[in-house]
Design a protein around this motif. Structure first.
Motif, PDB file in Angstrom:
ATOM      1  N   PRO A 192       0.815  -1.217   0.000  1.00 10.98           N
ATOM      2  CA  PRO A 192       0.000   0.000   0.000  1.00 10.98           C
ATOM      3  C   PRO A 192       0.843   1.258   0.000  1.00 10.98           C
ATOM      4  CG  PRO A 192      -0.047  -1.072   2.156  1.00 10.98           C
ATOM      5  CD  PRO A 192       0.640  -2.016   1.227  1.00 10.98           C
ATOM      6  N   ALA A 193       0.428   2.228  -0.798  1.00 15.68           N
ATOM      7  CA  ALA A 193       1.147   3.502  -0.874  1.00 15.68           C
ATOM      8  C   ALA A 193       1.041   4.238   0.454  1.00 15.68           C
ATOM      9  CB  ALA A 193       0.570   4.359  -2.000  1.00 15.68           C
ATOM     10  N   ARG A 194       2.152   4.837   0.857  1.00 15.53           N
ATOM     11  CA  ARG A 194       2.199   5.649   2.078  1.00 15.53           C
ATOM     12  C   ARG A 194       2.981   6.929   1.770  1.00 15.53           C
ATOM     13  NH1 ARG A 194       4.002   1.580   6.991  1.00 15.53           N
ATOM     14  NH2 ARG A 194       1.915   0.979   7.712  1.00 15.53           N
ATOM     15  N   ASN A 195       2.315   7.878   1.168  1.00 10.91           N
ATOM     16  CA  ASN A 195       2.965   9.130   0.837  1.00 10.91           C
ATOM     17  C   ASN A 195       2.396  10.245   1.706  1.00 10.91           C
ATOM     18  OD1 ASN A 195       4.313   7.786  -1.248  1.00 10.91           O
ATOM     19  ND2 ASN A 195       2.672   8.216  -2.704  1.00 10.91           N
ATOM     20  N   ASP A 196       3.248  11.204   2.056  1.00  8.56           N
ATOM     21  CA  ASP A 196       2.820  12.369   2.830  1.00  8.56           C
ATOM     22  C   ASP A 196       3.262  13.620   2.079  1.00  8.56           C
ATOM     23  OD1 ASP A 196       1.753  13.919   4.794  1.00  8.56           O
ATOM     24  OD2 ASP A 196       3.330  13.549   6.279  1.00  8.56           O
ATOM     25  N   PRO A 197       2.558  13.977   0.993  1.00  7.94           N
ATOM     26  CA  PRO A 197       2.988  15.083   0.151  1.00  7.94           C
ATOM     27  C   PRO A 197       3.048  16.398   0.915  1.00  7.94           C
ATOM     28  CG  PRO A 197       0.753  14.416  -0.403  1.00  7.94           C
ATOM     29  CD  PRO A 197       1.300  13.381   0.511  1.00  7.94           C
ATOM     30  N   GLY A 198       4.103  17.170   0.641  1.00  8.09           N
ATOM     31  CA  GLY A 198       4.269  18.462   1.289  1.00  8.09           C
ATOM     32  C   GLY A 198       4.924  18.390   2.651  1.00  8.09           C
ATOM     33  N   SER A 199       5.112  17.191   3.188  1.00 10.67           N
ATOM     34  CA  SER A 199       5.682  17.041   4.523  1.00 10.67           C
ATOM     35  C   SER A 199       7.198  17.144   4.483  1.00 10.67           C
ATOM     36  CB  SER A 199       5.277  15.698   5.123  1.00 10.67           C
ATOM     37  OG  SER A 199       5.974  15.444   6.327  1.00 10.67           O
ATOM     38  N   ARG A 200       7.736  17.872   5.419  1.00 12.71           N
ATOM     39  CA  ARG A 200       9.198  17.933   5.561  1.00 12.71           C
ATOM     40  C   ARG A 200       9.707  16.862   6.517  1.00 12.71           C
ATOM     41  NH1 ARG A 200      10.111  24.525   6.186  1.00 12.71           N
ATOM     42  NH2 ARG A 200       9.417  25.083   4.084  1.00 12.71           N
ATOM     43  N   ALA A 201       8.806  16.307   7.310  1.00 14.38           N
ATOM     44  CA  ALA A 201       9.205  15.331   8.325  1.00 14.38           C
ATOM     45  C   ALA A 201       9.201  13.906   7.795  1.00 14.38           C
ATOM     46  CB  ALA A 201       8.280  15.436   9.545  1.00 14.38           C
ATOM     47  N   HIS A 202       8.278  13.604   6.858  1.00 13.71           N
ATOM     48  CA  HIS A 202       8.113  12.217   6.409  1.00 13.71           C
ATOM     49  C   HIS A 202       8.513  12.091   4.943  1.00 13.71           C
ATOM     50  CE1 HIS A 202       4.982  12.518   9.735  1.00 13.71           C
ATOM     51  NE2 HIS A 202       5.929  11.723  10.199  1.00 13.71           N
ATOM     52  N   ARG A 203       9.775  11.790   4.723  1.00 19.38           N
ATOM     53  CA  ARG A 203      10.280  11.563   3.385  1.00 19.38           C
ATOM     54  C   ARG A 203      10.056  10.110   2.988  1.00 19.38           C
ATOM     55  NH1 ARG A 203      10.427  16.554   1.361  1.00 19.38           N
ATOM     56  NH2 ARG A 203      11.789  17.964   2.531  1.00 19.38           N
ATOM     57  N   TYR A 204      10.052   9.857   1.686  1.00 23.00           N
ATOM     58  CA  TYR A 204       9.741   8.513   1.181  1.00 23.00           C
ATOM     59  C   TYR A 204      10.617   7.447   1.836  1.00 23.00           C
ATOM     60  CZ  TYR A 204       8.203   5.001  -2.187  1.00 23.00           C
ATOM     61  OH  TYR A 204       7.650   3.894  -2.766  1.00 23.00           O
ATOM     62  N   GLY A 205      11.912   7.682   1.892  1.00 26.57           N
ATOM     63  CA  GLY A 205      12.828   6.667   2.402  1.00 26.57           C
ATOM     64  C   GLY A 205      12.689   6.392   3.885  1.00 26.57           C
ATOM     65  N   GLY A 206      12.072   7.318   4.620  1.00 25.05           N
ATOM     66  CA  GLY A 206      11.924   7.138   6.058  1.00 25.05           C
ATOM     67  C   GLY A 206      10.602   6.533   6.480  1.00 25.05           C
ATOM     68  N   ILE A 207       9.727   6.259   5.509  1.00 30.03           N
ATOM     69  CA  ILE A 207       8.420   5.676   5.817  1.00 30.03           C
ATOM     70  C   ILE A 207       8.479   4.169   5.608  1.00 30.03           C
ATOM     71  CG2 ILE A 207       5.970   5.660   5.233  1.00 30.03           C
ATOM     72  CD1 ILE A 207       6.321   8.492   4.128  1.00 30.03           C
ATOM     73  N   PRO A 208       8.240   3.351   6.641  1.00 30.92           N
ATOM     74  CA  PRO A 208       8.292   1.892   6.478  1.00 30.92           C
ATOM     75  C   PRO A 208       7.333   1.424   5.393  1.00 30.92           C
ATOM     76  CG  PRO A 208       8.238   2.466   8.795  1.00 30.92           C
ATOM     77  CD  PRO A 208       7.984   3.735   8.039  1.00 30.92           C
TER      78      PRO A 208
END
Length: 421
Positions: free
Chosen positions: A154-170
């Motif tokens: 499942p996709a887990r994107n947080d667009p516009g977020s400075r805290a949650h980058r793609y590589g840091g999201i399990p």
């Protein structure tokens, strides 16, 4: 082999994946049958982004070697293919899997043995096995789990977020077989810091359902609390500030003018691809949807009441809408309540203008809405300024001073500086 990865569908799921893969050194091709998107690389223009990436990010992505194509033959020359097709809600309230089916048929016609196929689209539990797998096997003559790997993540994107980058999201992964899971894990292990292995595709699909519904349920609770607290004269934002100091058993959510985004509440009772109902809907999900969808109407009622309290009628009032996107600091309008709020204000006879640093043209009821270029002058000239989205660029303290009336639906202004939801 022209690329290691083919991303099928270049929207809010596919483009961030392509960005992360390219940054990780994975040779990536984007497939989209839409001619303007497919020709983007040849014309050095970005594909349609729908707010997924900013224009500078798209330019950097193309400069790093990412290309798009409308030629399905490239799908037969990659090691990994990820389906990121959109699954919007249809008129019947069920997820529309048409784009997933189209992507599966195109991919199946070119599928080679040993390819890893991953579905990232938001779907119902069971879709990967019962809907996608038959399409891939029938079109390719190959068997999933034996001739090619099949998994859901499942996709887990947080667009516009400075805290949650793609590589840091399990990244959650559920494969059809253990080997399928490991093949998908090997791919995502190049992009993310942590891979979480689910027991299978159904568990991975249901994790997305839980995450999405959890968000909507809690926002609905806060929206109901907002109405209650306004009626009894309690500052909800101070209540939340106090409650979130509890170190256990509480996670802070906040009310707003509505709930936007690409993923609506998901009720697995509706299985559009099976044409049947399971017979036990998620009642809390249904109720949360009712609460959240009536918030635009409530916001408009608050606007009319505020104007009336200050000796003005909604009819003929000049109303400035600030922020028309569904999320701060991005240009994505998907599901934003701003358009419904604007249309209801217009139906009351108000004259609306808008300002959004990320949206340069905007329409309501099929008519273009004037965009305010001089923000402070527009706020000073409006009978009511309505903050719908808190972009970082907004100086809310300065706007509160300039505006005749300011209604803040996000609780972002300093205490006492504006009327808050």
């Amino acid at each position: 082999m022209p690329a290691d990865l083919a991303v099928i569908g270049l929207g809010h799921i596919g483009l961030p994946l392509a960005q992360a893969a390219t940054a990780a050194g994975v040779r990536t091709i984007g497939y989209d049958p839409d001619p303007p998107a497919a020709s983007a690389s040849a014309e050095t223009r970005p594909p349609a982004t729908h707010g997924a990436l900013t224009a500078p990010e798209i330019r950097r992505l193309l400069a790093a070697g990412f290309r798009t194509t409308g030629d399905p033959a490239v799908l037969g020359r990659v090691r990994t293919a990820v389906i990121c097709a959109p699954t919007p809600l249809g008129e019947d309230g069920a997820l529309d899997l048409t784009a997933v089916a189209d992507a599966a048929r195109v991919l199946a016609a070119h599928l080679r043995p040993h390819t890893t196929v991953i579905l990232e689209s938001t779907v119902y539990p069971g879709t990967t096995e019962e809907f996608l797998r038959p399409l891939l096997e029938a079109g390719s003559g190959l068997t999933a789990g034996r001739d090619f790997h099949l998994a859901h993540s499942p996709a887990r994107n947080d667009p516009g977020s400075r805290a949650h980058r793609y590589g840091g999201i399990p990244k959650v992964i559920g494969g059809l077989t253990p080997a399928c899971t490991e093949a998908a894990a090997a791919f995502y292990g190049r992009l993310t810091d942590k891979v979480v292995r689910a027991r299978g595709p159904r568990e991975a699909e249901t994790a997305k359902l839980l995450e999405t519904n959890y968000r909507h349920l809690n926002i609905a609770l806060m929206n109901e609390m907002a109405v209650l607290c306004h009626d009894i004269g309690v500052d909800l934002w101070d209540v939340i500030r106090c409650a979130e100091t509890k170190p256990f058993g509480f996670q802070a959510f906040r009310p707003g003018p509505g709930v936007g985004g690409h993923t609506a509440p998901i009720d697995p009772n509706y299985y559009s691809y099976k044409g049947r109902s399971m017979g036990y809907p998620l009642r809390l999900v249904e109720l949360a949807q009712e609460v959240n969808t009536r918030m635009p109407r409530y916001v408009v009622q608050r606007c009319a009441t505020l104007l009336n309290e200050h000796g003005k009628s909604a009819r003929g009032a000049r109303v400035l809408l600030l922020g028309v996107t569904y999320k701060p600091d991005i240009g994505d309008e998907e599901g934003s309540p701003a358009r419904e709020i604007g249309s209801r204000l217009m139906e009351l006879g108000a004259h609306i203008t808008y300002h959004d640093p990320y949206v340069h043209q905007w329409q309501v009821l099929g008519r273009p809405v004037p965009r305010a270029d001089a923000l402070y002058e527009a706020a000073a000239g409006a009978d009511l300024t309505l903050l719908l989205q808190h972009h970082r660029t907004y100086d809310l303290q300065g706007l509160a001073v300039k505006a005749q009336l300011l209604l803040d639906t996000r609780g972002a202004t300093p205490t006492g500086a504006a009327h808050r939801l």
